[in-house]
Design an enzyme around this catalytic site. Sequence first.
Site, PDB file in Angstrom:
ATOM      1  N   GLU A 116     -21.755  51.072  77.282  1.00  0.00           N
ATOM      2  CA  GLU A 116     -21.078  49.780  77.423  1.00  0.00           C
ATOM      3  C   GLU A 116     -20.065  49.525  76.303  1.00  0.00           C
ATOM      4  O   GLU A 116     -19.126  48.763  76.488  1.00  0.00           O
ATOM      5  CB  GLU A 116     -22.083  48.629  77.521  1.00  0.00           C
ATOM      6  CG  GLU A 116     -22.886  48.375  76.266  1.00  0.00           C
ATOM      7  CD  GLU A 116     -23.889  47.236  76.421  1.00  0.00           C
ATOM      8  OE1 GLU A 116     -24.574  47.188  77.460  1.00  0.00           O
ATOM      9  OE2 GLU A 116     -23.981  46.396  75.521  1.00  0.00           O
ATOM     10  N   ARG A 158     -22.058  53.795  81.509  1.00  0.00           N
ATOM     11  CA  ARG A 158     -21.909  52.329  81.586  1.00  0.00           C
ATOM     12  C   ARG A 158     -20.538  51.807  81.158  1.00  0.00           C
ATOM     13  O   ARG A 158     -20.347  50.610  80.968  1.00  0.00           O
ATOM     14  CB  ARG A 158     -23.002  51.675  80.731  1.00  0.00           C
ATOM     15  CG  ARG A 158     -24.326  51.801  81.419  1.00  0.00           C
ATOM     16  CD  ARG A 158     -25.452  51.038  80.839  1.00  0.00           C
ATOM     17  NE  ARG A 158     -25.188  49.747  80.271  1.00  0.00           N
ATOM     18  CZ  ARG A 158     -24.935  48.634  80.985  1.00  0.00           C
ATOM     19  NH1 ARG A 158     -24.903  48.673  82.283  1.00  0.00           N
ATOM     20  NH2 ARG A 158     -24.721  47.498  80.367  1.00  0.00           N
ATOM     21  N   ASN A 169     -15.589  40.338  73.297  1.00  0.00           N
ATOM     22  CA  ASN A 169     -16.501  39.306  72.784  1.00  0.00           C
ATOM     23  C   ASN A 169     -16.536  39.234  71.258  1.00  0.00           C
ATOM     24  O   ASN A 169     -16.863  40.228  70.594  1.00  0.00           O
ATOM     25  CB  ASN A 169     -17.912  39.606  73.330  1.00  0.00           C
ATOM     26  CG  ASN A 169     -18.733  38.361  73.552  1.00  0.00           C
ATOM     27  OD1 ASN A 169     -18.251  37.243  73.374  1.00  0.00           O
ATOM     28  ND2 ASN A 169     -19.983  38.559  73.948  1.00  0.00           N
ATOM     29  N   HIS A 220     -30.853  39.825  85.082  1.00  0.00           N
ATOM     30  CA  HIS A 220     -31.510  39.821  83.771  1.00  0.00           C
ATOM     31  C   HIS A 220     -32.698  38.868  83.718  1.00  0.00           C
ATOM     32  O   HIS A 220     -32.516  37.663  83.747  1.00  0.00           O
ATOM     33  CB  HIS A 220     -30.531  39.316  82.708  1.00  0.00           C
ATOM     34  CG  HIS A 220     -29.547  40.338  82.292  1.00  0.00           C
ATOM     35  ND1 HIS A 220     -28.996  40.354  81.045  1.00  0.00           N
ATOM     36  CD2 HIS A 220     -29.021  41.401  82.942  1.00  0.00           C
ATOM     37  CE1 HIS A 220     -28.161  41.372  80.956  1.00  0.00           C
ATOM     38  NE2 HIS A 220     -28.147  42.015  82.097  1.00  0.00           N
ATOM     39  N   HIS A 223     -30.657  48.379  73.234  1.00  0.00           N
ATOM     40  CA  HIS A 223     -29.564  47.857  72.410  1.00  0.00           C
ATOM     41  C   HIS A 223     -29.405  48.605  71.084  1.00  0.00           C
ATOM     42  O   HIS A 223     -29.298  47.993  70.019  1.00  0.00           O
ATOM     43  CB  HIS A 223     -29.712  46.351  72.188  1.00  0.00           C
ATOM     44  CG  HIS A 223     -28.457  45.594  72.496  1.00  0.00           C
ATOM     45  ND1 HIS A 223     -27.795  44.853  71.559  1.00  0.00           N
ATOM     46  CD2 HIS A 223     -27.733  45.483  73.622  1.00  0.00           C
ATOM     47  CE1 HIS A 223     -26.718  44.310  72.115  1.00  0.00           C
ATOM     48  NE2 HIS A 223     -26.657  44.667  73.373  1.00  0.00           N
ATOM     49  N   GLU A 273     -24.322  46.025  86.786  1.00  0.00           N
ATOM     50  CA  GLU A 273     -24.950  44.905  86.069  1.00  0.00           C
ATOM     51  C   GLU A 273     -24.286  43.602  86.512  1.00  0.00           C
ATOM     52  O   GLU A 273     -23.066  43.538  86.663  1.00  0.00           O
ATOM     53  CB  GLU A 273     -24.775  45.083  84.550  1.00  0.00           C
ATOM     54  CG  GLU A 273     -25.469  43.997  83.740  1.00  0.00           C
ATOM     55  CD  GLU A 273     -25.280  44.170  82.225  1.00  0.00           C
ATOM     56  OE1 GLU A 273     -24.312  44.840  81.818  1.00  0.00           O
ATOM     57  OE2 GLU A 273     -26.099  43.626  81.473  1.00  0.00           O
ATOM     58  N   ASP A 312     -33.082  47.489  78.247  1.00  0.00           N
ATOM     59  CA  ASP A 312     -31.989  47.748  77.298  1.00  0.00           C
ATOM     60  C   ASP A 312     -32.547  47.749  75.874  1.00  0.00           C
ATOM     61  O   ASP A 312     -33.088  46.744  75.415  1.00  0.00           O
ATOM     62  CB  ASP A 312     -30.929  46.645  77.454  1.00  0.00           C
ATOM     63  CG  ASP A 312     -29.636  46.948  76.716  1.00  0.00           C
ATOM     64  OD1 ASP A 312     -29.599  47.907  75.918  1.00  0.00           O
ATOM     65  OD2 ASP A 312     -28.657  46.202  76.936  1.00  0.00           O
ATOM     66  N   ASP A 314     -19.561  38.139  79.286  1.00  0.00           N
ATOM     67  CA  ASP A 314     -18.245  38.242  78.642  1.00  0.00           C
ATOM     68  C   ASP A 314     -17.239  39.022  79.487  1.00  0.00           C
ATOM     69  O   ASP A 314     -16.057  39.076  79.137  1.00  0.00           O
ATOM     70  CB  ASP A 314     -18.344  38.791  77.205  1.00  0.00           C
ATOM     71  CG  ASP A 314     -19.342  39.930  77.024  1.00  0.00           C
ATOM     72  OD1 ASP A 314     -20.542  39.710  77.236  1.00  0.00           O
ATOM     73  OD2 ASP A 314     -18.907  41.035  76.653  1.00  0.00           O
ATOM     74  N   ARG A 372     -33.446  43.843  85.118  1.00  0.00           N
ATOM     75  CA  ARG A 372     -33.616  44.280  83.736  1.00  0.00           C
ATOM     76  C   ARG A 372     -34.595  43.329  83.072  1.00  0.00           C
ATOM     77  O   ARG A 372     -34.430  42.112  83.156  1.00  0.00           O
ATOM     78  CB  ARG A 372     -32.262  44.231  83.006  1.00  0.00           C
ATOM     79  CG  ARG A 372     -32.294  44.856  81.632  1.00  0.00           C
ATOM     80  CD  ARG A 372     -30.993  44.598  80.871  1.00  0.00           C
ATOM     81  NE  ARG A 372     -31.076  43.356  80.108  1.00  0.00           N
ATOM     82  CZ  ARG A 372     -30.232  43.027  79.123  1.00  0.00           C
ATOM     83  NH1 ARG A 372     -29.238  43.832  78.797  1.00  0.00           N
ATOM     84  NH2 ARG A 372     -30.368  41.893  78.463  1.00  0.00           N
ATOM     85  N   TRP A 374     -27.434  45.406  65.952  1.00  0.00           N
ATOM     86  CA  TRP A 374     -27.789  44.374  66.910  1.00  0.00           C
ATOM     87  C   TRP A 374     -27.751  44.933  68.299  1.00  0.00           C
ATOM     88  O   TRP A 374     -26.893  45.737  68.632  1.00  0.00           O
ATOM     89  CB  TRP A 374     -26.817  43.173  66.833  1.00  0.00           C
ATOM     90  CG  TRP A 374     -27.237  42.138  67.851  1.00  0.00           C
ATOM     91  CD1 TRP A 374     -28.352  41.346  67.820  1.00  0.00           C
ATOM     92  CD2 TRP A 374     -26.556  41.843  69.076  1.00  0.00           C
ATOM     93  NE1 TRP A 374     -28.405  40.572  68.950  1.00  0.00           N
ATOM     94  CE2 TRP A 374     -27.325  40.855  69.738  1.00  0.00           C
ATOM     95  CE3 TRP A 374     -25.393  42.313  69.683  1.00  0.00           C
ATOM     96  CZ2 TRP A 374     -26.956  40.316  70.966  1.00  0.00           C
ATOM     97  CZ3 TRP A 374     -25.023  41.793  70.902  1.00  0.00           C
ATOM     98  CH2 TRP A 374     -25.802  40.783  71.551  1.00  0.00           C
ATOM     99  N   GLU A 392     -31.695  51.947  78.632  1.00  0.00           N
ATOM    100  CA  GLU A 392     -30.295  51.829  78.221  1.00  0.00           C
ATOM    101  C   GLU A 392     -30.127  51.821  76.709  1.00  0.00           C
ATOM    102  O   GLU A 392     -30.933  51.233  75.999  1.00  0.00           O
ATOM    103  CB  GLU A 392     -29.773  50.510  78.812  1.00  0.00           C
ATOM    104  CG  GLU A 392     -28.393  50.095  78.356  1.00  0.00           C
ATOM    105  CD  GLU A 392     -27.980  48.770  78.979  1.00  0.00           C
ATOM    106  OE1 GLU A 392     -28.558  48.366  80.020  1.00  0.00           O
ATOM    107  OE2 GLU A 392     -27.091  48.107  78.414  1.00  0.00           O
ATOM    108  N   TYR A 415     -32.935  40.689  70.657  1.00  0.00           N
ATOM    109  CA  TYR A 415     -31.896  40.883  71.655  1.00  0.00           C
ATOM    110  C   TYR A 415     -32.434  40.644  73.061  1.00  0.00           C
ATOM    111  O   TYR A 415     -33.524  41.099  73.393  1.00  0.00           O
ATOM    112  CB  TYR A 415     -31.312  42.313  71.591  1.00  0.00           C
ATOM    113  CG  TYR A 415     -30.474  42.572  72.810  1.00  0.00           C
ATOM    114  CD1 TYR A 415     -29.196  42.023  72.895  1.00  0.00           C
ATOM    115  CD2 TYR A 415     -30.977  43.240  73.914  1.00  0.00           C
ATOM    116  CE1 TYR A 415     -28.435  42.161  74.043  1.00  0.00           C
ATOM    117  CE2 TYR A 415     -30.229  43.383  75.071  1.00  0.00           C
ATOM    118  CZ  TYR A 415     -28.968  42.840  75.123  1.00  0.00           C
ATOM    119  OH  TYR A 415     -28.228  42.959  76.273  1.00  0.00           O
TER     120      TYR A 415
END
Length: 403
Positions: free
Chosen positions: A263, A284, A38, A123, A213, A340, A211, A317, A148, A403, A237, A160
């Site tokens: 991830e 993940r 991505n 989500h 992030h 997920e 999450d 993505d 989530r 981010w 997460e 986010y």
Amino acid sequence: MLKIKEAKVIVTCPGRNFVTLKILTEDGVYGIGDATLNGRELAVVSYLSEHVIPCLIGRDAHQIEDTWQYFYRGAYWRKGPVTMSAIAAVDMALWDIKAKVANLPLYQLLGGKSRNGVMVYGHANGRDISETQEQVAKYIDMGYLAIRAQTGIPGLDSTYGVSNDKMFYEPADADLPSENTWSTEKYLDHIPQLFERLRISFGFDVHLLHDVHHRLTPIEAARLGKALEEFRLFWLEDTVPAENQESFRLIRQHTVTPLAVGEIFNTIWDAKDLIQEQLIDYIRTTVMHAGGLTHLRRIADFAALYNVRTGCHGPTDASPVSFGTLVHFDTAIPNFGIQEYMRHTPEIDEVFPHNYTFSEGYLQPGETPGHGVDINETLAEKFPYQRSYLPINRLQDGTMFNW
Ligand code: EZ4
Ligand code: CO
């Protein structure tokens, strides 16, 4: 010997960018793999076209392990998201070919079914707690068993995980990176209120996830984990950036909230200490960014020794090619945890016809030989590449943040 005759890279943007590698053999059997990274898509396109495809031609499509080692060790320059996404695409396509030749759905080659279905999480997000609550209710109605939950933070314009389109969450939203603002203090005060409300409204039967992030320090993550304990999350997460695997030791000392991470990892080495020291509960890493099925299996097997389960990244993505492959993987491995699942738009599903299906909270891989996902090249051509970036994030004083 099943000689590789041709390989090509297909870039398409049916609403978002995808990079697909198609490998064709002399016998006419072909396989496809996902190489989408991505916001950095064309780097992988160039890596594949300039440096991988020339070496693929003439190789035996059946030698999956040797081909993996050839591109990993053979590059000399190991690891990294670009290299590992390129290797992943080759690997997925070769497994697809092998399963088609065997005339078996991929999960059969991985040891057969270990379960009746692959539990997924969806989500739910909203600009405030009430909106998130409404979205959670919708997911429960759609049959999801795990959700989530993300929410906007009072005093911050955007954050986010909060999207405009509720059904199809898409963070890569701009021609140049858009900007979010962040305040750890505001976030830490707000999130426990979200989960308190969700547990009061929906009880404890539904699995809830969150999450972070990568926005906290280890001690902040410990505080959040502790504050959320009474709401019994399925997992928390990406609490901290994980370049320092030892960060998780500190978090672990303070909280029994289950932890998930990985991830953005691309090799087993990124997760080695986390798994070996049992500092996490879910790993993940995912198929298109961590070297394909060959490497993902290695990570999962290693994790199984330490009671760590999988929770593979499955964002928009990840193309349907990755999802197809993941559902076979999740069906077969012993230490599957959860998958997920961010839905793709009908437009994307049309470019990538596939056989996996969702019903009552579970994905099923289907019985078609291979991973069960194809690409409609004529349709794909109608959607040319469009540059789009993920957002960046700054603190309120302008400092560049995670981010
Ligand atoms: O931000 O896939 O858990 N899911 C995520 C994703 C990632 C995007 C980045 O490409 O964190 O939404
Ligand atoms: Co995430």
